[in-house]
Scaffold this active site. Structure first.
Site, PDB file in Angstrom:
ATOM      1  N   GLY A  21      17.757   2.858  43.813  1.00 40.03           N
ATOM      2  CA  GLY A  21      16.887   2.748  42.638  1.00 40.03           C
ATOM      3  C   GLY A  21      16.135   1.422  42.705  1.00 40.03           C
ATOM      4  N   GLY A  23      12.810  -0.870  40.547  1.00 41.45           N
ATOM      5  CA  GLY A  23      11.802  -0.850  39.481  1.00 41.45           C
ATOM      6  C   GLY A  23      11.738  -2.241  38.868  1.00 41.45           C
ATOM      7  N   GLY A  24      10.550  -2.645  38.510  1.00 37.03           N
ATOM      8  CA  GLY A  24      10.433  -3.956  37.850  1.00 37.03           C
ATOM      9  C   GLY A  24      10.971  -5.051  38.750  1.00 37.03           C
ATOM     10  CG  PHE A  25      13.417  -7.813  36.777  1.00 32.34           C
ATOM     11  CD1 PHE A  25      12.899  -7.324  35.566  1.00 32.34           C
ATOM     12  CD2 PHE A  25      14.789  -7.889  36.906  1.00 32.34           C
ATOM     13  CE1 PHE A  25      13.740  -6.952  34.533  1.00 32.34           C
ATOM     14  CE2 PHE A  25      15.639  -7.511  35.879  1.00 32.34           C
ATOM     15  CZ  PHE A  25      15.111  -7.045  34.695  1.00 32.34           C
ATOM     16  CB  ALA A  26      16.460  -4.958  38.993  1.00 29.87           C
ATOM     17  CE  LYS A  27      16.164  -4.737  47.167  1.00 30.83           C
ATOM     18  NZ  LYS A  27      15.488  -5.080  48.440  1.00 30.83           N
ATOM     19  CB  VAL A  28      20.183  -0.023  41.854  1.00 25.50           C
ATOM     20  CG1 VAL A  28      21.667   0.335  41.820  1.00 25.50           C
ATOM     21  CG2 VAL A  28      19.762  -0.572  40.489  1.00 25.50           C
ATOM     22  CE  LYS A  43      19.242  -3.555  36.916  1.00 29.30           C
ATOM     23  NZ  LYS A  43      19.371  -3.175  35.494  1.00 29.30           N
ATOM     24  CG  ASP A 139      14.251   1.594  27.687  1.00 25.78           C
ATOM     25  OD1 ASP A 139      14.239   1.098  28.828  1.00 25.78           O
ATOM     26  OD2 ASP A 139      13.421   2.461  27.305  1.00 25.78           O
TER      27      ASP A 139
HETATM   28  C1  6Z7 Z   1      23.889  -5.401  35.294  1.00 23.51           C
HETATM   29  O1  6Z7 Z   1      23.636  -4.054  35.118  1.00 23.51           O
HETATM   30  C2  6Z7 Z   1      23.769  -3.198  36.151  1.00 23.51           C
HETATM   31  C3  6Z7 Z   1      24.414  -3.554  37.298  1.00 23.51           C
HETATM   32  C4  6Z7 Z   1      24.515  -2.591  38.318  1.00 23.51           C
HETATM   33  O2  6Z7 Z   1      25.140  -2.884  39.412  1.00 23.51           O
HETATM   34  C5  6Z7 Z   1      23.945  -1.328  38.170  1.00 23.51           C
HETATM   35  C6  6Z7 Z   1      23.313  -1.032  36.989  1.00 23.51           C
HETATM   36  N1  6Z7 Z   1      22.747   0.191  36.789  1.00 23.51           N
HETATM   37  C7  6Z7 Z   1      22.925   1.262  37.653  1.00 23.51           C
HETATM   38  C8  6Z7 Z   1      21.805   1.864  38.171  1.00 23.51           C
HETATM   39  C9  6Z7 Z   1      21.933   2.945  39.005  1.00 23.51           C
HETATM   40  C10 6Z7 Z   1      23.194   3.415  39.357  1.00 23.51           C
HETATM   41  C11 6Z7 Z   1      23.352   4.589  40.250  1.00 23.51           C
HETATM   42  O3  6Z7 Z   1      24.444   4.935  40.599  1.00 23.51           O
HETATM   43  N2  6Z7 Z   1      22.196   5.227  40.586  1.00 23.51           N
HETATM   44  C12 6Z7 Z   1      22.105   6.360  41.410  1.00 23.51           C
HETATM   45  C13 6Z7 Z   1      23.196   6.912  42.012  1.00 23.51           C
HETATM   46  C14 6Z7 Z   1      23.023   8.043  42.840  1.00 23.51           C
HETATM   47  C15 6Z7 Z   1      21.787   8.585  43.059  1.00 23.51           C
HETATM   48  C16 6Z7 Z   1      20.694   8.007  42.431  1.00 23.51           C
HETATM   49  C17 6Z7 Z   1      20.861   6.887  41.622  1.00 23.51           C
HETATM   50  C18 6Z7 Z   1      19.357   8.558  42.590  1.00 23.51           C
HETATM   51  N3  6Z7 Z   1      19.214   9.528  43.708  1.00 23.51           N
HETATM   52  C19 6Z7 Z   1      20.344  10.474  43.688  1.00 23.51           C
HETATM   53  C20 6Z7 Z   1      21.628   9.767  43.948  1.00 23.51           C
HETATM   54  C21 6Z7 Z   1      24.320   2.797  38.826  1.00 23.51           C
HETATM   55  C22 6Z7 Z   1      24.201   1.716  37.980  1.00 23.51           C
HETATM   56  C23 6Z7 Z   1      23.234  -1.957  35.961  1.00 23.51           C
END
Ligand code: 6Z7
Length: 343
Positions: A21, A23-28, A43, A139
Protein backbone atom coordinates in the site's frame (compact mmCIF):
# COMPACT_ATOMS: atom_id res chain seq x y z
CA UNK A 1 22.86 5.68 9.61
CA UNK A 2 22.33 1.88 9.46
CA UNK A 3 24.81 -0.11 7.45
CA UNK A 4 25.57 -3.78 6.88
CA UNK A 5 27.72 -3.74 9.99
CA UNK A 6 24.99 -2.06 12.05
CA UNK A 7 21.69 -3.60 10.98
CA UNK A 8 18.72 -1.28 11.46
CA UNK A 9 16.17 -2.12 14.14
CA UNK A 10 13.94 -3.22 11.28
CA UNK A 11 16.26 -5.75 9.63
CA UNK A 12 17.25 -7.05 13.08
CA UNK A 13 13.69 -8.23 13.72
CA UNK A 14 11.91 -8.30 10.33
CA UNK A 15 12.46 -9.45 6.76
CA UNK A 16 10.98 -6.83 4.43
CA UNK A 17 8.91 -8.02 1.46
CA UNK A 18 6.81 -6.23 -1.17
CA UNK A 19 4.94 -2.93 -0.89
CA UNK A 20 1.22 -3.55 -0.23
CA UNK A 21 0.00 0.00 0.00
CA UNK A 22 1.19 3.52 -0.61
CA UNK A 23 -0.28 6.96 -0.56
CA UNK A 24 0.54 10.43 0.63
CA UNK A 25 3.56 10.44 2.87
CA UNK A 26 3.52 6.77 3.80
CA UNK A 27 4.18 3.39 2.24
CA UNK A 28 3.10 0.05 3.75
CA UNK A 29 5.23 -3.02 3.20
CA UNK A 30 4.59 -6.66 3.96
CA UNK A 31 7.26 -8.13 6.28
CA UNK A 32 7.93 -11.29 8.30
CA UNK A 33 8.83 -11.22 11.99
CA UNK A 34 11.98 -13.33 12.05
CA UNK A 35 11.49 -15.00 15.43
CA UNK A 36 7.86 -16.01 15.10
CA UNK A 37 7.55 -16.21 11.31
CA UNK A 38 4.36 -14.15 11.54
CA UNK A 39 3.54 -11.74 8.70
CA UNK A 40 3.22 -8.06 9.64
CA UNK A 41 2.52 -4.74 7.92
CA UNK A 42 5.21 -2.09 8.25
CA UNK A 43 4.25 1.52 7.60
CA UNK A 44 7.27 3.60 6.59
CA UNK A 45 6.99 7.37 7.06
CA UNK A 46 9.78 9.79 6.32
CA UNK A 47 9.88 13.20 7.96
CA UNK A 48 11.09 14.80 4.73
CA UNK A 49 7.95 13.71 2.83
CA UNK A 50 5.83 14.23 5.93
CA UNK A 51 6.34 17.96 6.01
CA UNK A 52 3.38 19.53 7.79
CA UNK A 53 1.86 16.08 8.29
CA UNK A 54 4.22 15.31 11.18
CA UNK A 55 1.49 15.81 13.83
CA UNK A 56 -0.68 13.37 11.87
CA UNK A 57 1.91 10.60 12.36
CA UNK A 58 2.18 11.31 16.06
CA UNK A 59 -1.64 11.38 16.36
CA UNK A 60 -1.97 8.04 14.58
CA UNK A 61 0.73 6.37 16.68
CA UNK A 62 -0.61 7.78 19.96
CA UNK A 63 -4.15 6.70 19.07
CA UNK A 64 -3.09 3.19 18.07
CA UNK A 65 -1.15 2.80 21.33
CA UNK A 66 -4.42 3.53 23.17
CA UNK A 67 -6.62 1.28 21.07
CA UNK A 68 -6.64 -2.52 21.40
CA UNK A 69 -9.77 -4.29 20.18
CA UNK A 70 -10.56 -7.24 17.94
CA UNK A 71 -11.74 -5.01 15.04
CA UNK A 72 -9.06 -2.32 15.33
CA UNK A 73 -5.69 -2.79 13.62
CA UNK A 74 -3.23 -3.63 16.43
CA UNK A 75 0.03 -1.68 16.57
CA UNK A 76 2.99 -3.90 17.53
CA UNK A 77 6.24 -1.94 17.29
CA UNK A 78 7.28 1.68 16.69
CA UNK A 79 10.83 2.29 15.47
CA UNK A 80 12.14 5.84 15.06
CA UNK A 81 15.28 5.95 12.98
CA UNK A 82 17.71 8.76 12.22
CA UNK A 83 18.73 8.54 8.57
CA UNK A 84 20.50 11.14 6.49
CA UNK A 85 19.42 14.33 8.21
CA UNK A 86 15.90 13.56 9.28
CA UNK A 87 13.80 11.16 11.28
CA UNK A 88 11.86 8.30 9.84
CA UNK A 89 9.22 6.18 11.49
CA UNK A 90 8.56 2.53 10.93
CA UNK A 91 5.37 1.29 12.52
CA UNK A 92 4.71 -2.43 12.64
CA UNK A 93 1.08 -3.56 12.82
CA UNK A 94 -1.26 -6.41 12.00
CA UNK A 95 -1.07 -7.66 8.41
CA UNK A 96 -4.54 -8.09 6.91
CA UNK A 97 -4.21 -10.58 4.05
CA UNK A 98 -7.76 -9.89 2.82
CA UNK A 99 -6.75 -6.38 1.87
CA UNK A 100 -9.20 -3.49 1.69
CA UNK A 101 -12.97 -3.91 2.05
CA UNK A 102 -13.13 -1.48 -0.89
CA UNK A 103 -11.61 -4.08 -3.23
CA UNK A 104 -13.88 -6.79 -1.81
CA UNK A 105 -17.03 -4.75 -2.63
CA UNK A 106 -15.73 -3.88 -6.12
CA UNK A 107 -15.02 -7.57 -6.81
CA UNK A 108 -18.55 -8.58 -5.72
CA UNK A 109 -20.33 -5.52 -7.22
CA UNK A 110 -22.55 -5.31 -4.11
CA UNK A 111 -23.18 -7.47 -1.03
CA UNK A 112 -26.31 -9.35 0.00
CA UNK A 113 -27.97 -7.85 3.08
CA UNK A 114 -26.86 -10.79 5.27
CA UNK A 115 -23.19 -10.41 4.28
CA UNK A 116 -23.32 -6.62 4.61
CA UNK A 117 -24.76 -7.10 8.12
CA UNK A 118 -21.79 -9.29 9.19
CA UNK A 119 -19.30 -6.61 8.13
CA UNK A 120 -21.39 -3.69 9.41
CA UNK A 121 -21.79 -5.26 12.87
CA UNK A 122 -17.99 -5.50 13.10
CA UNK A 123 -17.57 -1.89 11.89
CA UNK A 124 -20.10 -0.74 14.54
CA UNK A 125 -18.14 -2.77 17.12
CA UNK A 126 -14.88 -0.98 16.20
CA UNK A 127 -16.45 2.50 16.14
CA UNK A 128 -18.36 1.97 19.42
CA UNK A 129 -15.05 0.96 21.02
CA UNK A 130 -13.01 3.95 19.75
CA UNK A 131 -15.85 6.37 20.66
CA UNK A 132 -15.97 4.88 24.16
CA UNK A 133 -12.22 5.55 24.38
CA UNK A 134 -12.89 9.18 23.43
CA UNK A 135 -11.72 9.01 19.80
CA UNK A 136 -13.52 9.97 16.60
CA UNK A 137 -12.03 8.42 13.45
CA UNK A 138 -13.26 11.10 10.97
CA UNK A 139 -12.12 9.20 7.88
CA UNK A 140 -14.30 6.08 7.84
CA UNK A 141 -14.41 4.58 4.33
CA UNK A 142 -13.94 1.09 2.76
CA UNK A 143 -10.26 1.84 2.05
CA UNK A 144 -9.67 2.13 5.81
CA UNK A 145 -11.34 -1.19 6.61
CA UNK A 146 -9.20 -4.27 6.05
CA UNK A 147 -10.03 -7.96 6.10
CA UNK A 148 -7.89 -10.43 8.07
CA UNK A 149 -7.42 -14.08 7.18
CA UNK A 150 -10.82 -14.94 8.69
CA UNK A 151 -12.51 -12.08 6.75
CA UNK A 152 -12.88 -10.11 9.98
CA UNK A 153 -12.77 -6.31 9.85
CA UNK A 154 -9.69 -4.37 11.03
CA UNK A 155 -10.03 -0.57 11.20
CA UNK A 156 -6.91 1.38 10.15
CA UNK A 157 -5.64 4.89 9.47
CA UNK A 158 -6.04 6.94 12.63
CA UNK A 159 -4.13 9.83 11.11
CA UNK A 160 -7.20 12.08 11.16
CA UNK A 161 -8.44 10.79 14.49
CA UNK A 162 -9.57 13.40 16.97
CA UNK A 163 -9.34 13.03 20.68
CA UNK A 164 -10.80 16.38 21.67
CA UNK A 165 -9.92 17.41 25.17
CA UNK A 166 -12.81 16.63 27.56
CA UNK A 167 -14.21 13.76 25.52
CA UNK A 168 -16.48 13.99 22.49
CA UNK A 169 -18.56 16.99 23.49
CA UNK A 170 -16.06 19.44 22.06
CA UNK A 171 -16.63 20.69 18.55
CA UNK A 172 -13.81 19.77 16.21
CA UNK A 173 -13.02 22.75 14.02
CA UNK A 174 -11.06 20.98 11.34
CA UNK A 175 -12.38 19.78 8.03
CA UNK A 176 -10.97 16.43 7.00
CA UNK A 177 -11.64 13.00 5.58
CA UNK A 178 -12.74 12.01 2.10
CA UNK A 179 -15.44 14.20 0.49
CA UNK A 180 -17.87 11.41 -0.54
CA UNK A 181 -18.02 10.14 3.07
CA UNK A 182 -17.97 13.58 4.73
CA UNK A 183 -20.98 14.66 6.81
CA UNK A 184 -22.97 17.79 5.81
CA UNK A 185 -22.06 19.67 9.02
CA UNK A 186 -18.37 18.91 8.44
CA UNK A 187 -18.30 20.27 4.88
CA UNK A 188 -20.47 23.25 5.85
CA UNK A 189 -17.69 24.45 8.11
CA UNK A 190 -20.05 24.48 11.10
CA UNK A 191 -18.62 23.28 14.43
CA UNK A 192 -19.31 19.56 14.56
CA UNK A 193 -19.07 16.54 16.88
CA UNK A 194 -16.61 13.86 15.71
CA UNK A 195 -18.81 10.97 16.81
CA UNK A 196 -21.82 12.27 14.83
CA UNK A 197 -19.61 12.68 11.75
CA UNK A 198 -18.50 9.05 12.06
CA UNK A 199 -22.16 7.90 12.09
CA UNK A 200 -22.83 9.74 8.80
CA UNK A 201 -19.74 8.11 7.21
CA UNK A 202 -21.05 4.73 8.38
CA UNK A 203 -24.28 5.48 6.54
CA UNK A 204 -22.33 6.14 3.34
CA UNK A 205 -20.34 2.95 4.02
CA UNK A 206 -23.47 0.81 4.54
CA UNK A 207 -24.98 2.28 1.36
CA UNK A 208 -21.80 1.33 -0.57
CA UNK A 209 -21.90 -2.22 0.87
CA UNK A 210 -25.57 -2.74 -0.06
CA UNK A 211 -25.63 -0.86 -3.39
CA UNK A 212 -22.09 -1.07 -4.78
CA UNK A 213 -22.04 2.66 -5.52
CA UNK A 214 -22.06 5.88 -3.46
CA UNK A 215 -25.21 7.73 -2.30
CA UNK A 216 -23.66 11.12 -3.12
CA UNK A 217 -21.26 11.22 -6.05
CA UNK A 218 -20.07 13.88 -8.46
CA UNK A 219 -16.66 14.56 -9.99
CA UNK A 220 -17.17 18.22 -9.21
CA UNK A 221 -16.49 18.66 -5.47
CA UNK A 222 -18.79 21.69 -5.17
CA UNK A 223 -21.68 19.77 -6.76
CA UNK A 224 -20.86 16.80 -4.49
CA UNK A 225 -21.04 19.05 -1.42
CA UNK A 226 -24.44 20.37 -2.51
CA UNK A 227 -25.75 16.79 -2.91
CA UNK A 228 -24.48 15.90 0.59
CA UNK A 229 -25.99 19.01 2.17
CA UNK A 230 -29.35 18.25 0.54
CA UNK A 231 -29.04 14.67 1.80
CA UNK A 232 -31.15 13.23 -1.02
CA UNK A 233 -30.05 9.90 -2.45
CA UNK A 234 -31.45 7.12 -4.65
CA UNK A 235 -33.00 4.09 -2.88
CA UNK A 236 -32.51 1.16 -5.31
CA UNK A 237 -35.44 -1.28 -5.51
CA UNK A 238 -33.29 -4.20 -4.32
CA UNK A 239 -32.95 -2.65 -0.85
CA UNK A 240 -35.21 -4.20 1.80
CA UNK A 241 -37.49 -1.82 3.76
CA UNK A 242 -35.32 -2.50 6.84
CA UNK A 243 -32.11 -1.54 5.00
CA UNK A 244 -33.73 1.60 3.58
CA UNK A 245 -34.95 2.56 7.06
CA UNK A 246 -31.51 2.17 8.69
CA UNK A 247 -29.88 4.19 5.90
CA UNK A 248 -32.41 6.97 6.49
CA UNK A 249 -31.55 6.91 10.22
CA UNK A 250 -27.81 7.21 9.46
CA UNK A 251 -27.95 9.68 6.53
CA UNK A 252 -29.80 12.36 8.51
CA UNK A 253 -28.50 15.82 7.49
CA UNK A 254 -29.33 17.13 10.98
CA UNK A 255 -26.74 15.43 13.23
CA UNK A 256 -29.08 15.72 16.21
CA UNK A 257 -31.64 13.53 14.41
CA UNK A 258 -28.99 10.97 13.37
CA UNK A 259 -29.01 7.54 15.04
CA UNK A 260 -26.33 7.22 17.76
CA UNK A 261 -23.71 4.45 18.03
CA UNK A 262 -25.35 3.14 21.21
CA UNK A 263 -28.76 2.92 19.43
CA UNK A 264 -27.06 1.04 16.58
CA UNK A 265 -25.84 -1.75 18.89
CA UNK A 266 -29.35 -3.26 19.17
CA UNK A 267 -31.02 -1.61 16.17
CA UNK A 268 -33.72 -3.77 14.52
CA UNK A 269 -31.75 -4.19 11.25
CA UNK A 270 -28.52 -4.92 13.10
CA UNK A 271 -30.23 -7.62 15.18
CA UNK A 272 -31.90 -9.49 12.27
CA UNK A 273 -30.73 -13.10 12.47
CA UNK A 274 -28.72 -12.42 15.63
CA UNK A 275 -29.57 -13.29 19.25
CA UNK A 276 -27.48 -10.56 20.87
CA UNK A 277 -26.60 -6.88 20.36
CA UNK A 278 -23.24 -5.95 18.82
CA UNK A 279 -20.38 -6.73 21.23
CA UNK A 280 -17.98 -3.78 21.24
CA UNK A 281 -15.86 -4.20 24.39
CA UNK A 282 -12.31 -5.37 23.77
CA UNK A 283 -11.46 -9.06 23.96
CA UNK A 284 -7.80 -8.00 24.36
CA UNK A 285 -6.98 -7.53 28.06
CA UNK A 286 -3.74 -5.53 28.11
CA UNK A 287 -3.86 -5.29 31.92
CA UNK A 288 -3.91 -9.12 32.21
CA UNK A 289 -1.28 -10.51 29.80
CA UNK A 290 -1.81 -14.09 28.59
CA UNK A 291 0.01 -16.51 30.97
CA UNK A 292 1.04 -19.00 28.24
CA UNK A 293 2.60 -16.22 26.19
CA UNK A 294 4.32 -14.75 29.27
CA UNK A 295 5.83 -18.17 30.02
CA UNK A 296 7.16 -18.42 26.46
CA UNK A 297 8.62 -14.91 26.64
CA UNK A 298 10.19 -15.48 30.09
CA UNK A 299 11.79 -18.64 28.82
CA UNK A 300 13.05 -17.00 25.63
CA UNK A 301 14.49 -13.89 27.34
CA UNK A 302 15.59 -16.01 30.33
CA UNK A 303 13.77 -13.70 32.79
CA UNK A 304 11.82 -14.66 35.93
CA UNK A 305 8.08 -14.60 35.22
CA UNK A 306 7.38 -11.52 37.34
CA UNK A 307 10.18 -9.57 35.63
CA UNK A 308 8.76 -10.57 32.24
CA UNK A 309 5.25 -9.51 33.36
CA UNK A 310 6.57 -6.09 34.40
CA UNK A 311 8.39 -5.63 31.06
CA UNK A 312 5.29 -6.54 29.05
CA UNK A 313 3.09 -4.24 31.15
CA UNK A 314 5.31 -1.28 30.27
CA UNK A 315 3.76 -1.48 26.75
CA UNK A 316 6.72 0.29 25.15
CA UNK A 317 5.74 -0.85 21.62
CA UNK A 318 9.27 -2.14 21.26
CA UNK A 319 10.46 -5.65 20.39
CA UNK A 320 8.91 -7.04 23.61
CA UNK A 321 5.46 -5.65 22.81
CA UNK A 322 5.78 -6.98 19.26
CA UNK A 323 6.83 -10.44 20.52
CA UNK A 324 3.93 -10.50 22.99
CA UNK A 325 1.25 -9.68 20.41
CA UNK A 326 2.76 -11.95 17.75
CA UNK A 327 2.93 -14.89 20.19
CA UNK A 328 -0.72 -14.20 21.08
CA UNK A 329 -1.46 -14.42 17.35
CA UNK A 330 0.39 -17.76 17.16
CA UNK A 331 -1.50 -19.04 20.20
CA UNK A 332 -4.83 -18.08 18.59
CA UNK A 333 -3.80 -20.25 15.64
CA UNK A 334 -2.86 -23.14 17.96
CA UNK A 335 0.85 -22.77 17.12
CA UNK A 336 2.25 -21.54 20.45
CA UNK A 337 4.00 -24.74 21.55
CA UNK A 338 6.39 -24.21 18.64
CA UNK A 339 9.26 -23.24 20.91
CA UNK A 340 11.25 -20.17 20.00
CA UNK A 341 15.01 -20.64 19.46
CA UNK A 342 16.75 -19.90 22.74
CA UNK A 343 19.57 -17.36 23.01
C1 6Z7 B 1 0.83 3.48 12.51
O1 6Z7 B 1 -0.24 2.95 11.82
C2 6Z7 B 1 -0.06 1.88 11.01
C3 6Z7 B 1 1.07 1.12 11.07
C4 6Z7 B 1 1.16 0.02 10.20
O2 6Z7 B 1 2.21 -0.74 10.24
C5 6Z7 B 1 0.15 -0.27 9.29
C6 6Z7 B 1 -0.97 0.53 9.29
N1 6Z7 B 1 -2.00 0.30 8.43
C7 6Z7 B 1 -2.08 -0.85 7.65
C8 6Z7 B 1 -2.22 -0.69 6.29
C9 6Z7 B 1 -2.34 -1.79 5.48
C10 6Z7 B 1 -2.29 -3.07 6.03
C11 6Z7 B 1 -2.43 -4.27 5.17
O3 6Z7 B 1 -2.32 -5.37 5.65
N2 6Z7 B 1 -2.72 -4.03 3.86
C12 6Z7 B 1 -2.90 -5.01 2.87
C13 6Z7 B 1 -2.75 -6.34 3.13
C14 6Z7 B 1 -2.93 -7.27 2.08
C15 6Z7 B 1 -3.25 -6.86 0.81
C16 6Z7 B 1 -3.41 -5.50 0.58
C17 6Z7 B 1 -3.22 -4.58 1.61
C18 6Z7 B 1 -3.78 -5.00 -0.73
N3 6Z7 B 1 -3.65 -5.99 -1.83
C19 6Z7 B 1 -4.21 -7.28 -1.41
C20 6Z7 B 1 -3.43 -7.85 -0.28
C21 6Z7 B 1 -2.16 -3.22 7.40
C22 6Z7 B 1 -2.05 -2.11 8.22
C23 6Z7 B 1 -1.09 1.60 10.16
Amino acid sequence: MPSAAFPSQITKHYELRQTIGSGGFAKVKLAVHLLTGEKVAIKVMNKKELGSDLPRVQREIDAMKNLSQQHVCQLYHVIRQMNAYSWSWRCVAVYAPGGELFDYIVAKDKLKEEEARVFFRQIVSAVAYIHDRGYAHRDLKPENLLLDDDQNIKLIDFGLVAKPRGGMAYHLETCCGSPAYAAPELISGFPYHGNEVDLWSMGVLLYALLCGFLPFDDDNTCKLYKLIQKGEYEVPDWLSPGSAKLLSQLLQVNPKRRVTIKQLLNNEWMMKGYAAPVRWTSRIKKDKPDPDVLLELASYYDHPLDTMMKKVLEWKYDEVTAMYFLLCMKKSKGQLPELLPRY
